[in-house]
Design a protein around this motif. Structure first.
Motif, PDB file in Angstrom:
ATOM      1  N   LEU A 188       0.827  -1.212   0.000  1.00  0.00           N
ATOM      2  CA  LEU A 188       0.000   0.000   0.000  1.00  0.00           C
ATOM      3  C   LEU A 188       0.860   1.261   0.000  1.00  0.00           C
ATOM      4  CD1 LEU A 188      -2.940  -0.858   2.441  1.00  0.00           C
ATOM      5  CD2 LEU A 188      -3.033  -0.572  -0.036  1.00  0.00           C
ATOM      6  N   SER A 189       1.998   1.215   0.689  1.00  0.00           N
ATOM      7  CA  SER A 189       2.864   2.392   0.726  1.00  0.00           C
ATOM      8  C   SER A 189       3.366   2.746  -0.668  1.00  0.00           C
ATOM      9  CB  SER A 189       4.037   2.162   1.681  1.00  0.00           C
ATOM     10  OG  SER A 189       4.964   1.215   1.173  1.00  0.00           O
TER      11      SER A 189
ATOM     12  N   ILE B 153       1.774   1.907  -3.542  1.00  0.00           N
ATOM     13  CA  ILE B 153       0.606   2.349  -4.317  1.00  0.00           C
ATOM     14  C   ILE B 153       0.259   3.798  -3.986  1.00  0.00           C
ATOM     15  CG2 ILE B 153      -1.861   1.979  -4.677  1.00  0.00           C
ATOM     16  CD1 ILE B 153      -1.340  -1.019  -4.139  1.00  0.00           C
ATOM     17  N   VAL B 154       0.216   4.124  -2.695  1.00  0.00           N
ATOM     18  CA  VAL B 154      -0.104   5.488  -2.271  1.00  0.00           C
ATOM     19  C   VAL B 154       0.940   6.473  -2.780  1.00  0.00           C
ATOM     20  CG1 VAL B 154      -0.265   7.011  -0.255  1.00  0.00           C
ATOM     21  CG2 VAL B 154      -1.412   4.794  -0.236  1.00  0.00           C
ATOM     22  N   GLN B 155       2.206   6.081  -2.689  1.00  0.00           N
ATOM     23  CA  GLN B 155       3.288   6.958  -3.140  1.00  0.00           C
ATOM     24  C   GLN B 155       3.176   7.268  -4.634  1.00  0.00           C
ATOM     25  OE1 GLN B 155       5.318   8.577  -1.275  1.00  0.00           O
ATOM     26  NE2 GLN B 155       7.483   8.218  -1.706  1.00  0.00           N
TER      27      GLN B 155
ATOM     28  N   ILE C  50       0.463   6.969  -6.664  1.00  0.00           N
ATOM     29  CA  ILE C  50      -0.754   7.728  -6.981  1.00  0.00           C
ATOM     30  C   ILE C  50      -0.600   9.185  -6.571  1.00  0.00           C
ATOM     31  CG2 ILE C  50      -3.200   8.004  -6.419  1.00  0.00           C
ATOM     32  CD1 ILE C  50      -3.396   4.979  -6.197  1.00  0.00           C
ATOM     33  N   SER C  51      -0.063   9.420  -5.368  1.00  0.00           N
ATOM     34  CA  SER C  51       0.112  10.785  -4.885  1.00  0.00           C
ATOM     35  C   SER C  51       1.056  11.580  -5.779  1.00  0.00           C
ATOM     36  CB  SER C  51       0.646  10.759  -3.446  1.00  0.00           C
ATOM     37  OG  SER C  51       0.932  12.067  -2.987  1.00  0.00           O
TER      38      SER C  51
ATOM     39  N   ARG D 138       5.192  13.534  -2.638  1.00  0.00           N
ATOM     40  CA  ARG D 138       5.349  12.201  -2.078  1.00  0.00           C
ATOM     41  C   ARG D 138       4.816  12.167  -0.651  1.00  0.00           C
ATOM     42  NH1 ARG D 138       9.871  12.904  -5.386  1.00  0.00           N
ATOM     43  NH2 ARG D 138      10.281  11.133  -6.789  1.00  0.00           N
ATOM     44  N   VAL D 139       4.073  11.125  -0.332  1.00  0.00           N
ATOM     45  CA  VAL D 139       3.543  10.954   1.017  1.00  0.00           C
ATOM     46  C   VAL D 139       4.652  10.484   1.954  1.00  0.00           C
ATOM     47  CG1 VAL D 139       1.891   9.678   2.444  1.00  0.00           C
ATOM     48  CG2 VAL D 139       1.239  10.452   0.146  1.00  0.00           C
TER      49      VAL D 139
ATOM     50  N   ALA E  75       9.569   4.962  -0.690  1.00  0.00           N
ATOM     51  CA  ALA E  75       8.752   3.740  -0.643  1.00  0.00           C
ATOM     52  C   ALA E  75       9.547   2.595  -1.262  1.00  0.00           C
ATOM     53  CB  ALA E  75       7.439   3.954  -1.395  1.00  0.00           C
TER      54      ALA E  75
END
Length: 359
Positions: free
Chosen positions: A301-302, A304-306, A308-309, A316-317, A321
């Motif tokens: 998930l980290s 994927i989130v990175q 997409i963001s 970057r969140v 990652a």
């Protein structure tokens, strides 16, 4: 193979080979000693063939460039060879589940091996096309799930919900979508976790031990009835495969402990993740896998989130990652990240096992 010795006598010491628990222990010891004995030879051969070893990310922690440069990869060959030898020696080879999980493991392992080969020979992080890789993984997973459907059984295409006794959703043909998704997702989630010395192999063994217990219970009519879980005839034999995986994993950890003499590579991480996913699908505990393997889910998930963001906002969140690198960038040392993630994996395994009794 040794299981057939039990057919020669119903009494005496040979009768021990009838018991899954005995053969699981034998498989663990066999795989462990196999990797201990052949491990140094495999490492020496890979070091000779690979030369510069696995390429190290230049955008990651600078300490990695100093300590990990030149370390050979494809260490999954050690794990898979020990696992296969021990399984063939101790498992009941007439059990179709054994061949289904081996099919997925070897298939995913070959995909990972080719990816590792391209990375080493080209000295780049880019292997072959991600889309082609996913398609090949999906094809193998679909074949495995179709084989499970062919075996039949009351819950073959069902989805059981943890903590709810007797409630099963029949997925029908959609099982050929859901099952492969679980297997492919599991393989790639473990693959993303494999980024630090010893980080992936211990959580894999913890999750494997958990599903070895679940497989043994689900394959036993008395235990499964008592616990209120779905009875899957023949699934108990998968505990032998898990025993072999744990033994091979312990042997590999001896050489992978910091500073690592060898990396698992995609060869091992994809194969072991696929193996875990296949066992979860076979014993109808796919959702429990998301709990027990929560660390792998978090790592995936980290990423994927990175992605997409960054694509949507340009920001970057996480500092980096997968998330284990984020904590390194925050100042955690590699051993701190690894051990703390092991603790998380162990806690999640206990939560996953608790769902059996909550029913």
């Amino acid at each position: 193979m040794l299981f057939w010795l039990a057919e020669l006598s119903s009494h005496g010491p040979l009768n021990l080979f009838r018991y899954i628990t005995f053969r699981a222990g034998g498989a663990t010891a066999t795989a462990l000693f196999f990797v201990f004995f052949f491990g140094p030879k495999i490492i020496a051969a890979l070091r000779l063939k690979q030369g510069k070893g696995q390429p190290i990310r230049t955008d990651g922690p600078q300490s990695h460039l100093l300590t990990k440069k030149g370390t050979p990869t494809m260490g999954g060959l050690m794990i898979l060879s020990g696992l296969i030898v021990a399984t063939l020696l101790w498992a009941n080879l007439t059990n179709p589940y054994i061949w289904i999980v081996l099919l997925v493991m070897i298939g995913f392992g070959l995909i990972g091996f080719y990816d590792d080969y391209l990375k080493v020979t080209r000295q780049t992080h880019n292997g072959f096309s991600g889309r082609i890789r996913l398609l090949l993984e999906a094809l193998i997973a679909v074949i495995a799930c179709a084989a499970m459907m062919w075996l039949g059984g009351p819950y073959t295409t069902g989805l059981a919900l943890p903590a709810i006794n007797g409630f099963v959703v029949d997925l029908g043909l959609f099982f050929l979508v859901f099952g492969p998704f679980v297997i492919v997702a599991s393989g790639n989630a473990v693959n993303l976790t494999d980024g630090l010395d010893g980080l992936a192999i211990v959580p894999v063994m913890i999750a494997g031990a958990t599903f070895g217990i679940i497989a043994y219970l689900a394959g036993n009519a008395i235990f499964s009835t008592y616990l209120g879980i779905n009875f899957v005839p023949g699934a108990g034999e998968l505990a032998v495969v898990v025993g072999a995986m744990i033994g091979a994993g312990l042997g590999f950890l001896w050489f992978n402990a910091p500073p690592a003499q060898i990396f698992m590579g995609d060869t091992g991480s994809l194969a072991l993740g696929g193996l875990l996913g296949t066992i979860a699908v076979a014993v109808k505990h796919e959702i429990v896998l998301a709990i027990v393997g929560g660390l792998f889910v978090l790592e995936a998930l980290s990423v994927i989130v990175q992605v997409i963001s960054f694509k949507l906002t340009g920001k970057r969140v996480f500092k980096m990652a997968p998330i284990h690198h984020h904590f390194e960038q925050l100042g955690w040392s590699e051993p701190q990240v690894v051990v703390r993630f092991w603790i998380i994996a162990f806690a999640l395994a206990l939560i996953g096992l608790s769902t059996l009794k909550l029913r």
